[in-house]
Design an enzyme around this catalytic site. Structure first.
Site, PDB file in Angstrom:
ATOM      1  N   GLY A 160      70.838 -17.263   5.010  1.00 55.81           N
ATOM      2  CA  GLY A 160      71.773 -17.553   5.824  1.00 55.81           C
ATOM      3  C   GLY A 160      72.019 -16.602   7.225  1.00 55.81           C
ATOM      4  N   ARG A 161      70.717 -16.459   8.003  1.00 52.79           N
ATOM      5  CA  ARG A 161      70.729 -15.615   9.059  1.00 52.79           C
ATOM      6  C   ARG A 161      71.897 -15.531   9.793  1.00 52.79           C
ATOM      7  NH1 ARG A 161      66.048 -13.326   9.626  1.00 52.79           N
ATOM      8  NH2 ARG A 161      66.543 -12.880  12.054  1.00 52.79           N
ATOM      9  N   ASP A 199      63.762 -23.576  14.369  1.00 54.62           N
ATOM     10  CA  ASP A 199      64.108 -23.183  15.838  1.00 54.62           C
ATOM     11  C   ASP A 199      63.170 -22.727  16.437  1.00 54.62           C
ATOM     12  OD1 ASP A 199      66.095 -22.832  18.169  1.00 54.62           O
ATOM     13  OD2 ASP A 199      65.835 -20.848  17.706  1.00 54.62           O
ATOM     14  N   GLY A 200      62.316 -21.782  15.810  1.00 52.77           N
ATOM     15  CA  GLY A 200      61.008 -21.038  16.611  1.00 52.77           C
ATOM     16  C   GLY A 200      60.103 -22.299  16.695  1.00 52.77           C
ATOM     17  N   ARG A 252      63.113 -19.891  -2.007  1.00 47.66           N
ATOM     18  CA  ARG A 252      62.432 -20.450  -0.686  1.00 47.66           C
ATOM     19  C   ARG A 252      60.949 -20.997  -1.259  1.00 47.66           C
ATOM     20  NH1 ARG A 252      64.429 -18.056   3.812  1.00 47.66           N
ATOM     21  NH2 ARG A 252      65.526 -16.161   3.725  1.00 47.66           N
ATOM     22  N   THR A 282      64.784 -26.045   8.056  1.00 47.51           N
ATOM     23  CA  THR A 282      65.365 -24.743   7.887  1.00 47.51           C
ATOM     24  C   THR A 282      65.967 -24.851   6.531  1.00 47.51           C
ATOM     25  OG1 THR A 282      67.041 -23.148   8.786  1.00 47.51           O
ATOM     26  CG2 THR A 282      67.137 -25.617   9.343  1.00 47.51           C
ATOM     27  N   GLU A 301      72.890 -13.450   4.133  1.00 44.09           N
ATOM     28  CA  GLU A 301      72.002 -12.286   4.491  1.00 44.09           C
ATOM     29  C   GLU A 301      72.242 -12.006   6.144  1.00 44.09           C
ATOM     30  OE1 GLU A 301      67.845 -13.404   5.234  1.00 44.09           O
ATOM     31  OE2 GLU A 301      68.436 -15.379   5.311  1.00 44.09           O
ATOM     32  N   ASP A 314      68.386 -22.847   5.618  1.00 40.53           N
ATOM     33  CA  ASP A 314      69.905 -22.505   6.136  1.00 40.53           C
ATOM     34  C   ASP A 314      70.639 -23.671   6.725  1.00 40.53           C
ATOM     35  OD1 ASP A 314      68.970 -19.909   5.641  1.00 40.53           O
ATOM     36  OD2 ASP A 314      68.948 -19.324   7.568  1.00 40.53           O
ATOM     37  N   ARG A 371      54.324 -17.110  11.907  1.00 39.55           N
ATOM     38  CA  ARG A 371      55.286 -16.865  12.974  1.00 39.55           C
ATOM     39  C   ARG A 371      54.810 -16.395  14.244  1.00 39.55           C
ATOM     40  NH1 ARG A 371      60.518 -17.303  10.747  1.00 39.55           N
ATOM     41  NH2 ARG A 371      60.878 -16.857   8.641  1.00 39.55           N
ATOM     42  N   GLY A 372      54.953 -16.430  15.247  1.00 39.55           N
ATOM     43  CA  GLY A 372      54.617 -15.733  16.615  1.00 39.55           C
ATOM     44  C   GLY A 372      54.270 -16.849  17.672  1.00 39.55           C
ATOM     45  N   ASP A 418      70.749 -24.999   9.524  1.00 41.91           N
ATOM     46  CA  ASP A 418      71.391 -24.740  10.789  1.00 41.91           C
ATOM     47  C   ASP A 418      71.100 -25.180  11.996  1.00 41.91           C
ATOM     48  OD1 ASP A 418      69.212 -23.354  10.964  1.00 41.91           O
ATOM     49  OD2 ASP A 418      70.005 -21.343  11.013  1.00 41.91           O
ATOM     50  N   GLY A 428      59.211 -19.752   8.043  1.00 39.89           N
ATOM     51  CA  GLY A 428      59.324 -19.314   6.430  1.00 39.89           C
ATOM     52  C   GLY A 428      59.404 -20.532   5.807  1.00 39.89           C
TER      53      GLY A 428
END
Length: 452
Positions: free
Chosen positions: A252-253, A178-179, A361, A206, A307, A208, A152-153, A210, A86
């Site tokens: 905040g996933r 992370d991804g 974002r 990120t 979220e 977030d 992504r992916g 995190d 993102g």
């Protein structure tokens, strides 16, 4: 003794760095960073003492910074930069910082930007490669988003390494969370399997905040500042009507750092819900009972929800996105609807719902984030040129460090429900310590004390 966070190297660094820095402390000349410079990974004395009692050395992190000897010849080196996941305030600032550090500091002239994340490394996707120069990136730090594009992916690591080898890329910078780090680690492992000399360096991104083992990630300061503006609007709406509720959903996933810090920044929030702490809706210990108490004592309420909070209440399909992240249900809309339904007959509510996520974002970075992005980009450039690989840069305990990708990929930092920050949130909001009907045995239910 070999420490626990050893950083891999492509080989001996034998070339003199083109940076004109000093080596003697105290001569008022900025120095190179010594290869053996370290800080402890965990500053708590109990952890350090435990290692010492066992006759070992506490886990250590290698300090970032320019080395006197480098691995790559700048005139022969090809560099790739990719942004994934993102969008986040500061992405363009990091890209610009990398280009400027490599071009002007080391004399690297072949810098390529791969479009739309790791997909840009797969020829079949058809995304053209962008040549990056100081002129090309001159003003991009003033813009939000990423000029390179993102996606992504999972992509095939073998296909991506084929592209790097075919283009003569010796150093890949992957900017993401992370991804992205999972993908970068797979590229690093494929490079190692082939015995190729290609460095892979990550830069944590990120919003977030995190990522484990680092103090903060870029974009977080900007997010908290803009989230605070949304809370201010929600407060004005709630305060202006009888039984007014301002409900704000923030990013905040799996970690509630933005929600918690934005609430602390404004000090006019009455309830913060984060992914780390479950909550009930019904019952004496639930959110509805809290709101009833609140309305009995005050005529307005401001609620902030991350979220990823309360996902157990949603009947969402359990699936993942292309990067392997869980697809979340919309807790903000859920709470808005349920609160209105619950109090429709007993209390005449005026509920205003605000979700500023995409505005946050896509914003350009604030000043502190811009400074931070510059530091990270320079640290990454220095690490890559020295031949370090399979690692990411970050700030740990106030110092910029090198961290192995395997220590970051698949791991997450969370708000500590027993820590100082969450205690400060509880003291600021006056909300109960827990919002469930099954309290911890060690704790009786605290009384609700409205703060504002």
């Amino acid at each position: 003794m070999k420490h626990n966070f050893e950083i891999e190297k492509l080989g001996p660094a034998t070339l003199d760095s083109p940076l004109e820095l000093g080596t003697d402390p105290g001569d008022n000349v900025v120095d190179f960073t010594a290869d053996d410079s370290r800080i402890v990974a965990d500053v708590e004395w109990s952890k350090i003492a435990e290692s010492l009692r066992a006759g070992g050395t506490p886990p250590l992190l290698e300090l970032a910074g320019p080395r006197q000897k480098i691995f790559f010849d700048p005139l022969l080196l090809g560099v790739g930069i990719v942004t994934c996941g993102g969008i986040c305030p500061g992405l363009n600032t990091v890209v610009r910082g990398l280009v400027m550090a490599l071009w002007h500091g080391y004399g690297v002239r072949r810098i390529h930007g791969f479009r739309y994340g790791f997909a840009g490394l797969v020829p079949q996707e058809g995304h053209p490669v962008v040549e990056l120069t100081p002129e090309r990136v001159r003003d991009i730090h003033t813009m939000g988003g990423t000029v390179l594009g993102t996606s992504r992916g999972p992509q095939d690591p073998a296909a991506m390494v084929d592209t790097l080898e075919r283009m003569g890329i010796g150093l890949l910078f992957a900017i993401g969370g992370d991804g992205t780090f999972r993908g970068a680690l797979r590229i690093h492992e494929e490079v190692a399997r082939r015995g190729a000399k290609i460095g892979v360096v990550g830069i944590p991104k990120t919003i977030d905040n995190d990522i484990p083992l680092v103090d903060q990630t870029f974009g977080f300061d900007t997010a908290v500042g803009l989230a605070a503006e949304a809370i201010s609007a929600a407060y004005a709406e709630a305060l202006s009507t009888v039984n007014g509720i301002g409900l704000v959903k923030l990013m905040g996933r799996a970690s509630g750092f933005i929600a918690a810090n934005a609430a602390l920044a404004m000090r006019n929030v009455n309830l913060v819900l984060i992914p780390e702490l479950p909550f009930d809706l019904e019952g004496d210990g639930g959110v509805y009972a809290y709101l009833e108490d609140r309305f009995a004592q005050r005529k307005f309420t401001v609620i902030v929800v991350a979220e990823g909070a309360g996902q157990s209440h949603l009947e969402a399909e359990r699936r993942t996105d292309a990067s392997g992240n869980a697809v979340l249900g919309d807790i903000g809309v859920f709470l808005k609807d349920r609160i209105q339904e619950r109090f429709a007959k007993s209390v005449k509510l005026s509920l205003k719902y605000i979700d500023p996520s995409y505005m946050i974002r896509s914003a350009p970075p604030c000043s502190t984030d811009s400074i931070f992005c510059g530091y990270l980009a320079q640290a990454a450039a220095h690490a890559g040129m020295s031949g370090r690989t399979g690692m990411a840069v970050g700030r740990s305990h106030g110092r910029f460090t090198h961290i192995p990708l395997e220590r970051l990929a698949g791991h997450r930092k969370n708000v500590d429900p027993e820590g100082d920050m969450w205690r400060s949130v509880l003291e600021s909001t006056g909300q109960p310590i827990y919002l469930t009907n099954s309290p911890p045995k060690s704790l009786s239910r605290p009384s609700y004390t409205p703060q504002i």
